[in-house]
Write a protein that holds these residues in place. Structure first.
Motif, PDB file in Angstrom:
ATOM      1  N   ASP A 152      -3.006  42.335  46.058  1.00  0.00           N
ATOM      2  CA  ASP A 152      -2.989  42.979  44.748  1.00  0.00           C
ATOM      3  C   ASP A 152      -4.308  42.785  44.004  1.00  0.00           C
ATOM      4  N   PHE A 153      -5.116  41.860  44.505  1.00  0.00           N
ATOM      5  CA  PHE A 153      -6.361  41.517  43.828  1.00  0.00           C
ATOM      6  C   PHE A 153      -7.573  42.031  44.599  1.00  0.00           C
ATOM      7  N   SER A 154      -8.564  42.523  43.857  1.00  0.00           N
ATOM      8  CA  SER A 154      -9.876  42.754  44.463  1.00  0.00           C
ATOM      9  C   SER A 154     -10.655  41.450  44.475  1.00  0.00           C
ATOM     10  N   LYS A 155     -10.316  40.573  43.510  1.00  0.00           N
ATOM     11  CA  LYS A 155     -10.955  39.262  43.424  1.00  0.00           C
ATOM     12  C   LYS A 155      -9.972  38.279  42.793  1.00  0.00           C
ATOM     13  N   LEU A 156      -9.566  37.268  43.572  1.00  0.00           N
ATOM     14  CA  LEU A 156      -8.714  36.200  43.046  1.00  0.00           C
ATOM     15  C   LEU A 156      -9.630  35.110  42.499  1.00  0.00           C
ATOM     16  N   GLU A 157      -9.488  34.795  41.202  1.00  0.00           N
ATOM     17  CA  GLU A 157     -10.438  33.883  40.557  1.00  0.00           C
ATOM     18  C   GLU A 157      -9.825  32.544  40.147  1.00  0.00           C
ATOM     19  N   THR A 158      -8.567  32.547  39.708  1.00  0.00           N
ATOM     20  CA  THR A 158      -7.952  31.317  39.193  1.00  0.00           C
ATOM     21  C   THR A 158      -6.577  31.118  39.808  1.00  0.00           C
ATOM     22  N   LEU A 159      -6.310  29.893  40.169  1.00  0.00           N
ATOM     23  CA  LEU A 159      -5.017  29.511  40.728  1.00  0.00           C
ATOM     24  C   LEU A 159      -4.528  28.276  39.998  1.00  0.00           C
ATOM     25  N   GLU A 160      -3.396  28.390  39.317  1.00  0.00           N
ATOM     26  CA  GLU A 160      -2.755  27.252  38.664  1.00  0.00           C
ATOM     27  C   GLU A 160      -1.308  27.209  39.125  1.00  0.00           C
ATOM     28  N   TYR A 161      -0.866  26.032  39.576  1.00  0.00           N
ATOM     29  CA  TYR A 161       0.499  25.937  40.071  1.00  0.00           C
ATOM     30  C   TYR A 161       1.003  24.514  39.967  1.00  0.00           C
ATOM     31  N   GLY A 162       2.325  24.379  40.080  1.00  0.00           N
ATOM     32  CA  GLY A 162       2.900  23.058  39.914  1.00  0.00           C
ATOM     33  C   GLY A 162       4.332  22.977  40.429  1.00  0.00           C
ATOM     34  N   ILE A 163       4.797  21.751  40.551  1.00  0.00           N
ATOM     35  CA  ILE A 163       6.137  21.469  41.073  1.00  0.00           C
ATOM     36  C   ILE A 163       6.840  20.471  40.155  1.00  0.00           C
TER      37      ILE A 163
END
Length: 375
Positions: A152-163
């Protein structure tokens, strides 16, 4: 010919969960191994009772001089290593498997352990063996989520995730020790294209998960992804991972412990893993059995406009602790059916799909929610 799967630590917290899934598969013969033969026998009998299939218990100690011979005598064609914590381990078990033509999978979450695992790649290729490290929530499931939405992205720039697990979830001492090992200590992550030092279990904040979870506290957590993903997803400029406890009192206590380590009063909380694990069980009657995970991807869509995709997973009815065990189950079943034909040693990045995950968990109370939006 059935795949003979030996689960090292097979009667433990995660090993037993993997075993209960694999015992249902007629393409797999199961061996339950560990240092306590009594526990191995008792659990093997339990598996036989629910499956009406033979399960062989094995006394197997990785520190014993006869470890290699016992492993060879077992007839195992795949070893699943669940005996953490991996932060303090070397690659002896993996190398022994590879050298003897035995496939290897582990559930390691130790950053250095998983990040450097590819040093065994040439050896594994030469021996025609698949060796995988980090077949767990991270980087196994997290990379499956990223891969699902990367297009879905032409450019993935930021990834934030958690559990955030439910408070009633099983607590393995090895898992607690792993978390405590970096509590209050610095580790590195990438922010705005630069390497930044942050402290474990600090920078606390509250994240709103879908119902019925609601708001949960989260804090900095050190995982292999923080090094692996910027190398794998080249356009990624920022990556942050968090973990948290359901009960505010316990989470804030951990935050306080991180300060004691940061200022040097406590050198390493991991040495107190056993009493801390025991103490945490006093609070099991509080909270819930509901846990979850979120992954927020931000970047540019194919028209150059900003795009954010937030993926959430919620596990109810106490099924949350199954999530870290599922990736190893998926890979073992794929190996048993010849659906994985590659050789080499590698971290568990994009080795299974999100669809694979939900097919394996269709009998569990685990569901997902996705939001896509552009400002």
């Amino acid at each position: 010919m059935a795949l003979t799967v030996l689960i090292l630590g097979g009667y433990g917290n995660f090993g037993s969960k993997i075993a209960r899934r694999l015992i249902e598969d007629t393409e797999i013969d199961l061996l339950i191994a560990g240092r306590d033969i009594h526990k191995a026998r008792v659990f093997s009998k339990q598996l036989e009772a629910i499956s009406n299939r033979p399960v062989r218990p094995i006394l197997l100690d990785t520190n014993s001089v006869d470890f290699q011979q016992t492993l060879l005598d077992s007839g195992a064609t795949l070893l699943i290593h669940t005996s953490g914590p991996f932060q303090s381990q070397n690659y002896y078990v993996a190398e022994t498997c590879i050298n003897n033509g035995i496939h290897y999978i582990d559930l390691a979450d130790g950053r250095s352990f998983v990040d450097n695992f590819s040093q065994l790649n040439e050896l594994a290729k030469n021996k025609h063996v698949l060796a995988v490290s980090g077949a767990s929530s991270v980087p196994g499931l997290s990379s499956a989520v990223i891969h699902e939405y990367l297009g879905d992205f032409s450019k993935l720039e930021t990834l934030e995730y958690g559990i955030s697990p439910g408070n009633k979830a099983d607590r393995g001492e090895a898992t607690v020790a792993a978390i405590l090992s970096y509590t209050g200590h610095t580790f590195q992550r990438t922010e705005n294209g630069l390497i930044k030092n942050v402290y474990g279990w600090q920078n606390i904040f509250q994240h709103l998960f879908p119902k019925p979870m609601g708001k949960r506290w989260l804090a900095n957590c050190d995982i292999p992804d923080l090094s692996l993903f910027p190398q794998h997803y080249k356009t990624l400029k920022t990556i942050r991972f968090y973990a948290g406890l359901e009960l505010s009192a316990l989470h804030l206590a951990m935050w306080g412990m991180s300060w004691l380590a940061r200022i040097g009063i406590i050198k390493n909380w991991a040495r107190y893993a056993k009493p801390i694990t025991g103490l945490s069980r006093w609070f099991e009657r509080f909270g819930s059995d509901i846990g979850g995970m979120f992954v927020e991807l931000t970047g540019k869509d194919h028209t150059g406009k900003p795009l954010t995709i937030e993926w959430n997973l919620v596990a109810e009815q106490g099924d949350g602790p199954m999530i870290p065990a599922i990736p190893a189950v998926i890979l073992a079943k794929k190996l048993a059916r010849g659906k994985i034909t590659q050789y080499g040693a590698m971290p568990c990045i994009e080795l299974f799909s999100l669809d694979d995950f939900f097919k394996e968990t269709k009998d569990l109370a685990i569901h997902q929610a996705i939001k896509k939006h552009s400002p």
